[in-house]
Design a protein around this motif. Structure first.
Motif, short mmCIF file in Angstrom:
data_model
loop_
_atom_site.label_atom_id
_atom_site.label_comp_id
_atom_site.label_asym_id
_atom_site.label_seq_id
_atom_site.Cartn_x
_atom_site.Cartn_y
_atom_site.Cartn_z
N LEU A 276 0.82 -1.20 0.00
CA LEU A 276 0.00 0.00 0.00
C LEU A 276 0.86 1.26 0.00
O LEU A 276 1.79 1.39 0.78
CB LEU A 276 -0.91 0.00 1.23
CG LEU A 276 -1.87 1.17 1.35
CD1 LEU A 276 -2.86 1.18 0.20
CD2 LEU A 276 -2.61 1.12 2.68
N GLY A 277 0.54 2.18 -0.91
CA GLY A 277 1.26 3.45 -1.00
C GLY A 277 2.47 3.42 -1.92
O GLY A 277 3.08 4.45 -2.18
N ALA A 278 2.82 2.25 -2.43
CA ALA A 278 4.01 2.13 -3.28
C ALA A 278 3.71 2.57 -4.71
O ALA A 278 2.61 2.41 -5.22
CB ALA A 278 4.50 0.69 -3.29
N VAL A 279 4.74 3.12 -5.34
CA VAL A 279 4.72 3.36 -6.77
C VAL A 279 5.60 2.26 -7.36
O VAL A 279 6.76 2.10 -6.97
CB VAL A 279 5.29 4.76 -7.13
CG1 VAL A 279 5.34 4.95 -8.63
CG2 VAL A 279 4.45 5.86 -6.47
N VAL A 280 5.02 1.49 -8.27
CA VAL A 280 5.70 0.32 -8.84
C VAL A 280 5.90 0.56 -10.34
O VAL A 280 4.95 0.59 -11.11
CB VAL A 280 4.86 -0.97 -8.62
CG1 VAL A 280 5.58 -2.18 -9.18
CG2 VAL A 280 4.52 -1.15 -7.15
N ASP B 16 11.50 -0.54 -10.68
CA ASP B 16 11.74 0.32 -9.52
C ASP B 16 10.50 0.31 -8.64
O ASP B 16 9.39 0.08 -9.10
CB ASP B 16 12.05 1.75 -9.97
CG ASP B 16 12.71 2.60 -8.89
OD1 ASP B 16 13.07 2.06 -7.82
OD2 ASP B 16 12.87 3.81 -9.12
N ILE B 17 10.71 0.55 -7.35
CA ILE B 17 9.63 0.70 -6.37
C ILE B 17 10.02 1.84 -5.45
O ILE B 17 11.16 1.90 -4.97
CB ILE B 17 9.41 -0.59 -5.54
CG1 ILE B 17 9.03 -1.76 -6.45
CG2 ILE B 17 8.33 -0.36 -4.48
CD1 ILE B 17 8.94 -3.09 -5.73
N TYR B 18 9.08 2.73 -5.22
CA TYR B 18 9.32 3.81 -4.26
C TYR B 18 8.06 4.28 -3.62
O TYR B 18 6.98 3.84 -3.97
CB TYR B 18 10.08 4.98 -4.92
CG TYR B 18 9.44 5.57 -6.15
CD1 TYR B 18 8.61 6.68 -6.04
CD2 TYR B 18 9.66 5.04 -7.42
CE1 TYR B 18 8.02 7.26 -7.17
CE2 TYR B 18 9.08 5.60 -8.54
CZ TYR B 18 8.28 6.71 -8.42
OH TYR B 18 7.69 7.28 -9.53
N PHE C 287 0.28 2.69 -9.04
CA PHE C 287 0.23 3.31 -7.73
C PHE C 287 -0.73 2.48 -6.90
O PHE C 287 -1.91 2.34 -7.24
CB PHE C 287 -0.24 4.77 -7.83
CG PHE C 287 -0.47 5.42 -6.50
CD1 PHE C 287 0.53 5.45 -5.54
CD2 PHE C 287 -1.68 6.01 -6.21
CE1 PHE C 287 0.32 6.05 -4.30
CE2 PHE C 287 -1.91 6.61 -4.98
CZ PHE C 287 -0.91 6.63 -4.03
N ILE C 288 -0.23 1.91 -5.81
CA ILE C 288 -1.02 0.99 -5.00
C ILE C 288 -1.79 1.79 -3.94
O ILE C 288 -1.21 2.22 -2.94
CB ILE C 288 -0.14 -0.08 -4.31
CG1 ILE C 288 0.87 -0.69 -5.28
CG2 ILE C 288 -1.02 -1.13 -3.65
CD1 ILE C 288 0.30 -1.39 -6.48
N ALA C 289 -3.08 2.01 -4.21
CA ALA C 289 -3.92 2.77 -3.27
C ALA C 289 -5.38 2.53 -3.60
O ALA C 289 -6.04 1.75 -2.94
CB ALA C 289 -3.59 4.25 -3.31
#
Length: 150
Positions: A88-92, A148-150, A100-102
């Motif tokens: 949750l909340g990650a940008v993948v 990438d993940i951030y 965007f996990i939301a």
């Protein structure tokens, strides 16, 4: 690798899109509400043609409530959290799309990247949950490599 899209921009855009969705639901709800409570002139004054409008009004009210709940949820996401796995909340960032996990959202375009918001209830999320940079997954016969993940 694709350009890194600022997480703050993604969340701000999702919030703006969600607010627009909520405004549209409110406008539609007001229009139907007015139509439902205004008597229709008809050959039979006892005929009530508003039953379908009440059902539609309830459906729109339910969608509005859900959209408002998702907006509240979006506003709780820590914009500064740096994720190192799909959560949750990650940008993948993948070789095909950026997720965007939301919440589920329409595609967004920024600096040549296509960003799609997905919910943790989405089937694709189950395929990528807890994966890390360099991992890959498959969904609907499409393979994705996480860059990438951030």
């Amino acid at each position: 690798m694709k350009n890194k899209v600022d997480k703050n921009w993604i969340i701000t855009t999702c919030v703006a899109n969600q607010n627009e969705l909520i405004d549209n639901f409110k406008k539609r709800e007001a229009e139907i509400n007015e139509a439902a409570f205004t008597k229709n002139a008809s050959a039979s004054q006892t005929e009530d043609r508003s039953a379908g409008k009440y059902e539609l009004l309830k459906a729109i009210g339910d969608e509005l409530a859900f959209a408002q709940k998702e907006l509240t949820f979006l506003e709780t996401i820590d914009r500064n959290l740096q994720n190192d796995s799909v959560e949750l909340g990650a940008v993948v960032v993948t070789d095909k799309l950026t997720f965007f996990i939301a919440i589920s959202s329409d595609k967004m375009e920024k600096d040549g990247a296509t960003i799609v918001g997905i919910s943790t209830r989405a089937p694709i999320y189950e395929k990528m949950r807890e994966l890390k940079k360099g991992d890959s997954f498959q969904f609907n016969e499409t393979s994705y490599e996480i860059e990438d993940i951030y």
